[in-house]
Design a protein around this motif. Structure first.
Motif, PDB file in Angstrom:
ATOM      1  N   ALA A  17       0.825  -1.205   0.000  1.00  0.00           N
ATOM      2  CA  ALA A  17       0.000   0.000   0.000  1.00  0.00           C
ATOM      3  C   ALA A  17       0.861   1.258   0.000  1.00  0.00           C
ATOM      4  CB  ALA A  17      -0.924  -0.008   1.223  1.00  0.00           C
ATOM      5  N   ALA A  18       0.343   2.292  -0.635  1.00  0.00           N
ATOM      6  CA  ALA A  18       1.046   3.570  -0.702  1.00  0.00           C
ATOM      7  C   ALA A  18       1.015   4.253   0.664  1.00  0.00           C
ATOM      8  CB  ALA A  18       0.396   4.471  -1.741  1.00  0.00           C
ATOM      9  N   PRO A  19       2.075   5.014   1.006  1.00  0.00           N
ATOM     10  CA  PRO A  19       2.121   5.681   2.314  1.00  0.00           C
ATOM     11  C   PRO A  19       0.910   6.552   2.602  1.00  0.00           C
ATOM     12  CG  PRO A  19       4.267   5.791   1.253  1.00  0.00           C
ATOM     13  CD  PRO A  19       3.318   5.210   0.242  1.00  0.00           C
ATOM     14  N   HIS A  48       9.263   2.532   7.907  1.00  0.00           N
ATOM     15  CA  HIS A  48       9.585   1.106   8.003  1.00  0.00           C
ATOM     16  C   HIS A  48       9.032   0.360   6.793  1.00  0.00           C
ATOM     17  CE1 HIS A  48      10.944  -2.410  10.119  1.00  0.00           C
ATOM     18  NE2 HIS A  48       9.741  -2.973  10.078  1.00  0.00           N
ATOM     19  N   TRP A  49       7.834   0.715   6.358  1.00  0.00           N
ATOM     20  CA  TRP A  49       7.232   0.065   5.186  1.00  0.00           C
ATOM     21  C   TRP A  49       8.037   0.368   3.920  1.00  0.00           C
ATOM     22  CZ3 TRP A  49       4.995  -2.176   8.776  1.00  0.00           C
ATOM     23  CH2 TRP A  49       3.899  -3.028   8.614  1.00  0.00           C
ATOM     24  N   GLU A  94      -4.178   6.689   6.301  1.00  0.00           N
ATOM     25  CA  GLU A  94      -5.614   6.810   6.535  1.00  0.00           C
ATOM     26  C   GLU A  94      -6.090   5.870   7.646  1.00  0.00           C
ATOM     27  OE1 GLU A  94      -7.425   6.032   2.784  1.00  0.00           O
ATOM     28  OE2 GLU A  94      -6.641   7.856   1.825  1.00  0.00           O
ATOM     29  N   VAL A  95      -5.270   4.869   7.962  1.00  0.00           N
ATOM     30  CA  VAL A  95      -5.623   3.935   9.040  1.00  0.00           C
ATOM     31  C   VAL A  95      -5.146   4.521  10.355  1.00  0.00           C
ATOM     32  CG1 VAL A  95      -5.332   1.598   9.936  1.00  0.00           C
ATOM     33  CG2 VAL A  95      -5.428   1.984   7.470  1.00  0.00           C
ATOM     34  N   SER A  96      -6.047   4.690  11.299  1.00  0.00           N
ATOM     35  CA  SER A  96      -5.713   5.295  12.583  1.00  0.00           C
ATOM     36  C   SER A  96      -4.594   4.527  13.281  1.00  0.00           C
ATOM     37  CB  SER A  96      -6.944   5.321  13.484  1.00  0.00           C
ATOM     38  OG  SER A  96      -6.641   5.854  14.756  1.00  0.00           O
ATOM     39  N   HIS A 141       3.814  -3.775  -8.717  1.00  0.00           N
ATOM     40  CA  HIS A 141       2.717  -3.548  -7.775  1.00  0.00           C
ATOM     41  C   HIS A 141       2.284  -2.090  -7.688  1.00  0.00           C
ATOM     42  CE1 HIS A 141       6.337  -2.479  -5.563  1.00  0.00           C
ATOM     43  NE2 HIS A 141       5.565  -1.745  -4.780  1.00  0.00           N
ATOM     44  N   LEU A 142       2.991  -1.192  -8.359  1.00  0.00           N
ATOM     45  CA  LEU A 142       2.715   0.236  -8.195  1.00  0.00           C
ATOM     46  C   LEU A 142       1.359   0.630  -8.761  1.00  0.00           C
ATOM     47  CD1 LEU A 142       6.200   1.834  -9.060  1.00  0.00           C
ATOM     48  CD2 LEU A 142       5.264   1.222  -6.814  1.00  0.00           C
TER      49      LEU A 142
END
Length: 243
Positions: free
Chosen positions: A82-84, A100-101, A89-91, A138-139
């Motif tokens: 998933a893009a940063p 880290h991702w 958007e996830v709390s 995957h982009l």
């Protein structure tokens, strides 16, 4: 003899902390680590995410966030890719985790690119296609990369020359040729991704390839292939007889 220094009494807050049991998630995380060591396949996707998140958030129960990520993106693979801006958007997913991702994705990409970076002699499209899938398959937006090779088809450089939108990348033949001349390359392998999941080339892809090939021939350069990649597939212009 100097007088003995008295230890000051602990404050009520310190006494409470000393008497409190360790947070429940520490024992849970230790059990996950033990399972990872003895039977890693038994871990659920969200449990693997718990351990990854715990590397950045050691003093936090990461199980709720791990489950929220899987619920939001659907699978472990989608979470890792998933893009940063989407992850934020996830709390609870902050800048430290985004960094880290990014590190994880770069490690995965370099592992996939290893055969290319080891300067193998390219006898077919599979090696570069694998590297391109690892780097850009995957982009969610298109990127255009070029592998430059010497006269023995060994890698000299692997570089991005363009980044665009979800369905197009603006690349000019002169950019590709200038890069080839800069490295004194004998040939080029073009590669770009299709975020939509279908590696079939568009008419614009065909036109660009013809233009680059025509310009390269005038300079004595070989266009060995143009690869269109998705996460799990690729299309080779050379294999299809377009080059």
């Amino acid at each position: 003899m100097s007088p003995r220094t008295k230890t000051p009494p602990l404050s009520p807050a310190a006494l409470k902390a000393a008497e409190s049991p360790p947070p429940h998630y520490l024992g849970h995380r230790q059990r996950l680590r033990e399972k990872l060591t003895t039977e890693p396949k038994a871990l659920a996707d969200y449990e693997l995410l718990e351990l990854l998140l715990g590397q950045v958030l050691p003093r936090r129960d990461t199980k709720p966030l791990a489950k929220a990520l899987v619920a939001r993106f659907g699978s472990l693979r989608e979470v890792l890719q998933a893009a940063p801006e989407t992850l934020r958007e996830v709390s609870g997913f902050g800048e430290a985790l985004c960094g880290h991702w990014t590190l994880l994705r770069e490690v995965f990409a370099r592992v996939g690119e290893a055969p290319v970076r080891e300067r193998q002699v390219f006898t077919g499209p599979e090696v570069v296609a694998e590297a391109a899938r690892a780097r850009i398959g995957h982009l969610k937006v298109e990127e255009f990369w070029v592998a430059l090779v010497d006269n023995k088809n060994r890698l000299m450089a692997w570089e991005r020359v363009g980044r665009g939108t979800v369905d197009q990348t603006t690349v000019y033949p002169r950019e590709v040729l200038a890069l080839a001349l800069k490295h004194s390359a004998a040939g080029v392998i073009l590669a770009h991704n299709h975020p939509g999941g279908d590696p079939k080339p568009s008419q614009a892809d065909l036109d660009l390839t013809r233009r680059i090939n025509r310009s390269a021939q005038e300079l004595g350069l070989r266009v060995l292939d143009h690869l269109v990649v998705t996460e799990g597939a690729h299309f080779s212009f050379q294999e299809a007889g377009f080059l």
